[in-house]
Write an enzyme that holds these catalytic residues in place. Structure first.
Site, mmCIF file in Angstrom:
data_model
loop_
_atom_site.group_PDB
_atom_site.id
_atom_site.type_symbol
_atom_site.label_atom_id
_atom_site.label_comp_id
_atom_site.label_asym_id
_atom_site.label_seq_id
_atom_site.Cartn_x
_atom_site.Cartn_y
_atom_site.Cartn_z
ATOM 1 N N TRP A 187 15.934 -15.144 -48.671
ATOM 2 C CA TRP A 187 16.488 -16.117 -47.721
ATOM 3 C C TRP A 187 17.929 -16.457 -48.074
ATOM 4 O O TRP A 187 18.743 -16.702 -47.180
ATOM 5 C CB TRP A 187 15.629 -17.384 -47.743
ATOM 6 N N HIS A 188 18.252 -16.451 -49.365
ATOM 7 C CA HIS A 188 19.607 -16.804 -49.788
ATOM 8 C C HIS A 188 20.637 -15.752 -49.391
ATOM 9 O O HIS A 188 21.827 -16.068 -49.279
ATOM 10 C CB HIS A 188 19.656 -17.010 -51.307
ATOM 11 N N GLY A 189 20.209 -14.531 -49.202
ATOM 12 C CA GLY A 189 21.185 -13.519 -48.824
ATOM 13 C C GLY A 189 20.598 -12.126 -48.820
ATOM 14 O O GLY A 189 19.596 -11.848 -49.487
ATOM 15 N N PHE B 30 25.143 -18.905 -47.389
ATOM 16 C CA PHE B 30 23.731 -18.649 -47.263
ATOM 17 C C PHE B 30 23.180 -19.124 -45.913
ATOM 18 O O PHE B 30 22.035 -18.881 -45.601
ATOM 19 C CB PHE B 30 22.950 -19.344 -48.398
#
Length: 473
Positions: A318-320, A473
């Site tokens: 989800w962060h990247g 993000f």
């Protein structure tokens, strides 16, 4: 537009608050909506259209889910959720998938502009909030929004729009209908906002050159690697928690009470505890909308460990869209599973060793999180075990700002003492008739905040523009 910019501080915020308080109560949601759209559209007007479309899609499907029952309601919830995830999937992961496929086929995707899709700021946050709304309405844990203005204002509420906290509509629904405005609440919000701004401007931005310098080295030594890892550990925390503080403070200025997002995470005695204290809104979201639906701890021991592991891997992703985030999530997922298996920390475990071991795991994880690719992270890890030498080289020494080193040392002390500092910062009840002591209790914090404000403004005037880390993000 970012909270630490002159445009926001001296133009947008004063104008918005003046209009907001002059607006009758019944129209304040519309004022929030228009102000938030101006705030977001200041960056790119085309992605404002994406925000509006996602909001409208979620609102319509929320009404449909609320008006149906059983299987039909479930299918509508799934359809609405898939639509939201499609937005996130395309904009956040298209480049990653395309470059991976290109590499497998022996192509060079970096050389083609066809691979590059621009990531809209805040899309990860408002998509997660939209999904939680649909699921809560389906579970009958939340009533649908009273009207589109309230829901659109919730999604676009500018204090939390681009970097959280990740909010749930059910927690703010009643506040849109009825919330308190007072001078005391506004002053408290302003205080929290200034503290957050100080975290960002005075600490995170000052320490950032240390991390940037060392992470850019081809072969950092042992001392350099640990210094860079430590600098980034401090930079990320004060940058992100500073943003969250500013969001909470801005919310209070408008009468909203937003959830706490950080609670002294670097004083945790386990990674499990760390995730109860770090980015709390994300941890709660992953628990309620991913871990529990996967079965949580209700389907046996093996499934529990698998659920913990896969949730953290997906949380990393989800962060990247980068293998570094996948590995970072895997790292934390594995440690969470191991801690649960061994019931760590044991009651007999000494607190200092638990703290140091947990902090070591956190710092090692941040190296992978910060590195642009896995190879760069492995270079840093090599330096951290002394493979590239021990001391600070002359090429690096001249690039390390003394101011950054001093602030880094101060920040480390602040994080270690954070629980005690938070207690000292809590307002005490001043009883009428206490005399000089009561006046001192009132005036000393005011003087301290005034001095802090002056320092922040001086620093802002002296430094270049610096976006928040979590904007990516």
């Amino acid at each position: 537009m970012v909270f630490s910019s002159e445009t926001f501080l001296f133009l947008f915020l004063p104008a918005f608050l003046a209009i907001y308080y002059l607006t009758p109560n019944r129209w304040r949601s519309v004022t929030i909506l228009l102000g938030s759209y101006v705030f977001y559209g200041w960056w790119r007007i085309d992605f404002l259209a994406l925000l509006f479309a996602t909001t409208l899609w979620t609102y319509v499907f929320g009404l449909l889910v609320a008006r149906t029952e059983g299987k039909q309601s479930k299918m509508l919830c799934i359809a609405g959720t898939v639509g939201c995830l499609s937005v996130l999937g395309f904009f956040k992961y298209f480049n990653f998938v395309a470059s991976t496929v290109g590499s497998v086929l022996g192509q060079d995707p970096a050389a083609s502009t066809l691979w590059h899709v621009i990531l809209p700021i805040g899309v990860s946050f408002y998509v997660f909030e939209s999904i939680s709304y649909l699921v809560d309405v389906y579970r009958r844990e939340s009533l649908p929004a009273r009207n589109f203005a309230d829901f659109a204002s919730f999604v676009s509420l500018f204090p939390h729009l681009v970097a959280g906290p990740i909010l749930r509509f059910r927690d703010l629904r009643d506040q849109f209908a009825n919330r308190t405005h007072s001078l005391a609440l506004f002053s408290q919000g302003m205080t929290i906002f200034i503290i957050g701004l100080a975290k960002k401007v005075l600490i995170a931005d000052t320490v950032a050159p240390l991390a940037d310098t060392i992470f850019s080295q081809a072969a950092p030594t042992l001392i350099e690697s640990w210094l860079g890892a430590g600098a980034y550990t401090i930079q990320l925390y004060f940058d992100f928690s500073g943003y969250s503080d500013m969001a909470i403070g801005l919310g209070l200025m408008m009468g909203f009470r937003l959830m706490e997002n950080f609670n002294a995470p670097y004083t945790s005695k386990s990674i499990t505890e760390f995730w109860r204290r770090w980015h709390i809104s994300l941890s709660v979201w992953l628990r309620d909308y991913l871990y529990i639906p996967l079965g949580g701890n209700r389907k046996g021991v093996a499934r529990t460990y698998f659920n913990l592991f896969i949730v953290m891997v997906l949380g990393g992703l989800w962060h990247g869209a980068n293998w570094t985030f996948v590995i970072w999530g895997t790292w934390h997922g594995a440690i969470l599973a191991i801690e649960r298996y061994f019931a760590w920390p044991k009651k007999s475990a000494t607190v200092p060793w638990s703290l140091l071991l947990t902090l070591l795991f956190i710092v090692l994880g941040w190296v992978m999180f910060r590195a642009p690719n896995v190879g760069a992270a492995m270079t840093m890890y090599g330096g951290m075990v002394g493979l590239n030498g021990l001391g600070v080289t002359a090429d690096v020494a001249w690039q390390l700002p003394r101011e950054g080193l001093v602030v880094l040392a101060i920040a480390i002390g602040l994080t270690a003492l954070e629980p005690r500092l938070k207690k000292l910062a809590e307002p005490e009840l001043v009883i009428e008739g206490q005399g000089t002591a009561a006046l001192r209790a009132q005036w000393l914090p005011a003087i301290a905040m005034s001095c802090l404000t002056v320092l922040v403004l001086m620093r802002l005037a002296d430094q270049a523009f610096s976006p928040f880390l979590y904007f990516q993000f």
